[in-house]
Design a protein around this motif. Structure first.
Motif, short mmCIF file in Angstrom:
data_model
loop_
_atom_site.label_atom_id
_atom_site.label_comp_id
_atom_site.label_asym_id
_atom_site.label_seq_id
_atom_site.Cartn_x
_atom_site.Cartn_y
_atom_site.Cartn_z
N TYR A 228 0.80 -1.22 0.00
CA TYR A 228 0.00 0.00 0.00
C TYR A 228 0.83 1.28 0.00
CZ TYR A 228 -3.78 -3.18 1.39
OH TYR A 228 -4.70 -4.20 1.43
N ASP A 229 2.15 1.16 0.19
CA ASP A 229 2.94 2.37 0.40
C ASP A 229 3.84 2.72 -0.77
OD1 ASP A 229 4.64 0.24 0.73
OD2 ASP A 229 5.26 0.73 2.76
N VAL A 230 3.40 2.38 -1.99
CA VAL A 230 4.12 2.80 -3.19
C VAL A 230 3.24 3.78 -3.95
CG1 VAL A 230 5.06 2.07 -5.41
CG2 VAL A 230 5.45 0.69 -3.38
N GLY A 231 3.78 4.95 -4.26
CA GLY A 231 3.00 5.98 -4.93
C GLY A 231 2.35 5.49 -6.21
N GLY A 232 1.09 5.89 -6.41
CA GLY A 232 0.38 5.53 -7.63
C GLY A 232 -0.43 4.27 -7.53
N LEU B 30 -0.72 -6.25 -5.32
CA LEU B 30 -0.06 -7.46 -4.85
C LEU B 30 1.45 -7.35 -5.06
CD1 LEU B 30 -2.39 -10.35 -6.10
CD2 LEU B 30 -1.97 -9.68 -3.72
N GLY B 31 2.22 -7.88 -4.12
CA GLY B 31 3.67 -7.82 -4.21
C GLY B 31 4.19 -8.36 -5.53
N TYR B 32 3.64 -9.50 -5.96
CA TYR B 32 4.13 -10.11 -7.20
C TYR B 32 3.81 -9.23 -8.41
CZ TYR B 32 5.54 -13.69 -10.51
OH TYR B 32 6.19 -14.37 -11.51
N GLU B 33 2.61 -8.62 -8.41
CA GLU B 33 2.25 -7.74 -9.52
C GLU B 33 3.16 -6.53 -9.57
OE1 GLU B 33 -1.87 -6.70 -9.95
OE2 GLU B 33 -2.51 -8.61 -9.10
N LEU B 34 3.47 -5.96 -8.40
CA LEU B 34 4.37 -4.81 -8.36
C LEU B 34 5.74 -5.20 -8.89
CD1 LEU B 34 5.07 -1.92 -7.57
CD2 LEU B 34 5.48 -2.71 -5.23
N ALA C 277 12.89 1.79 6.02
CA ALA C 277 12.98 0.65 5.09
C ALA C 277 11.70 0.57 4.26
CB ALA C 277 13.21 -0.65 5.87
N LEU C 278 11.56 1.54 3.37
CA LEU C 278 10.39 1.62 2.49
C LEU C 278 10.85 1.60 1.04
CD1 LEU C 278 8.36 4.46 4.26
CD2 LEU C 278 7.84 2.02 4.27
N ILE C 279 10.07 0.95 0.19
CA ILE C 279 10.38 0.93 -1.24
C ILE C 279 10.43 2.36 -1.79
CG2 ILE C 279 9.55 0.22 -3.51
CD1 ILE C 279 8.36 -2.26 -2.19
N ALA C 280 9.47 3.19 -1.35
CA ALA C 280 9.41 4.56 -1.85
C ALA C 280 10.69 5.33 -1.55
CB ALA C 280 8.20 5.27 -1.24
N VAL C 281 11.26 5.13 -0.36
CA VAL C 281 12.51 5.79 0.00
C VAL C 281 13.64 5.28 -0.89
CG1 VAL C 281 14.23 6.07 1.82
CG2 VAL C 281 11.80 6.25 2.37
N GLY C 282 13.67 3.97 -1.11
CA GLY C 282 14.71 3.38 -1.96
C GLY C 282 14.67 3.91 -3.38
N PHE C 283 13.46 4.15 -3.91
CA PHE C 283 13.34 4.71 -5.25
C PHE C 283 14.04 6.06 -5.34
CE2 PHE C 283 9.07 2.42 -6.30
CZ PHE C 283 9.77 1.24 -6.54
N GLY C 284 13.81 6.92 -4.37
CA GLY C 284 14.45 8.23 -4.38
C GLY C 284 15.95 8.13 -4.24
#
Length: 333
Positions: free
Chosen positions: A52-56, A61-65, A293-300
């Protein structure tokens, strides 16, 4: 020997977005990952969990992402090597990095991006008889695709959130779900445990003794009461051992990169203490900033790392090349 502008260690969400961003900026890039499929923890640990914490994405589902990230990463054709582990990196006389893998392969690169998350993901194993023999032939450590268990008799071993969640997830599609736990106290959420007893057969104080099969697939499991030693034989099609995972950093601490505990120390530019070596995502500890430890932080972080690496390779390049929507190369031809 193949030469690259950037080699990315890790094919999880951050490594994949890093590959997209590096190739977007015309950097010859390679991803090296120890798993048999790109996606990191999204496919190994959370494929059927909602993110739920990825923008957009209000929820995905994790696999779909993971598949969306793989599709994006492949837009400009980076080289990809799976089931291979970076064992060592060392500086060369011509100011490049020599990357050596556990397969005996060697590659030269101008920069290295460490995006390995918690490291090589290794499942915790029980050591039960037949466990290794039937691994991936009926014995699993996670659920990658729920549909693979449709109509099957499933035995789940464990008492934490993951084990209980898998039981609840599979109960509507499996023929039957049985869960065993070596104690009578669960580490999962109370509401989930209450629901578990309504949808699955539960044996507390029980452990797995042996997995049996016909050589190609699992057919039975022998469990026992760890108080009385009384045994039961269950007819099953799949055994999911859900007792945790651990991350293996391999030789990373010996590469000379500055670390604090299991984290690689980076500055605001995502640079490590080694010139041309960067880190981003869960493995990175940024000086003076809180660690999230968030995917969104890692993207930046990885967008910064690849941009800084581009200028390291070519001092005349702009640190910020503009928005991707403004780049003609972004459009498929």
């Amino acid at each position: 020997m193949s030469e690259y502008d950037m080699i990315i260690i890790g094919g999880g969400p951050v490594g994949l977005f890093g590959a997209f961003y590096a190739t977007l900026r015309d950097m010859k890039t390679m991803i090296i990952d120890s798993q048999d499929e790109l996606g990191g923890q999204l496919v190994s640990l959370y494929p059927e969990k909602m993110v739920y914490d990825v923008g957009g994405y209000p929820g995905i589902l994790g696999y779909e992402l993971a598949q969306k990230l793989v599709e994006q990463a492949k837009m400009f054709s980076p080289d990809i090597r799976l089931k291979e582990w970076v064992d060592w990196i060392q500086k060369t006389d011509d100011n490049m990095w020599l990357v050596k893998t556990d397969k005996g392969n060697q590659f030269k690169t101008k920069t290295v991006l460490i995006a390995m998350g918690i490291g090589k993901i290794m499942p915790s194993r029980l050591g039960a008889k037949g466990e290794l023999e039937y691994e991936n032939k009926g014995v699993y450590y996670t659920v990658r695709r729920k549909k693979d268990f449709e109509g099957k008799r499933v035995l789940i071993v464990g008492g934490g959130d993951a084990a209980v969640d898998w039981a609840l997830t599979l109960a509507p599609v499996a023929k039957s779900v049985t869960l065993i736990h070596r104690r009578d106290q669960f580490r999962a959420h109370e509401r989930s445990v209450k629901e578990l007893f309504q949808v699955a057969t539960v044996y507390t104080w029980h452990e797995l003794k042996e997995v049996k099969g016909d050589g190609n697939k699992v057919t039975q499991a022998i469990i026992f009461d760890n108080r009385t030693k009384e045994e039961k034989t269950l007819d099953v099609d799949a055994v999911i051992i859900s007792i945790g995972f651990k991350g293996d950093l391999g030789n990373l601490p010996k590469w000379g990169v500055a670390m604090k505990g299991r984290d690689v120390i980076v500055n605001a530019r995502m640079e490590t203490n080694l010139p041309g070596v960067y880190a981003a995502g869960d493995i990175a500890l940024q000086e003076g900033a809180p660690k999230l430890a968030l995917i969104a932080v890692g993207f930046g972080q990885v967008a910064i790392a690849t941009s800084v690496a581009k200028k390291y390779i070519d001092p005349n390049a702009s640190l910020f090349a503009g928005h991707s929507s403004e780049m003609d190369k972004f459009k498929k031809v």
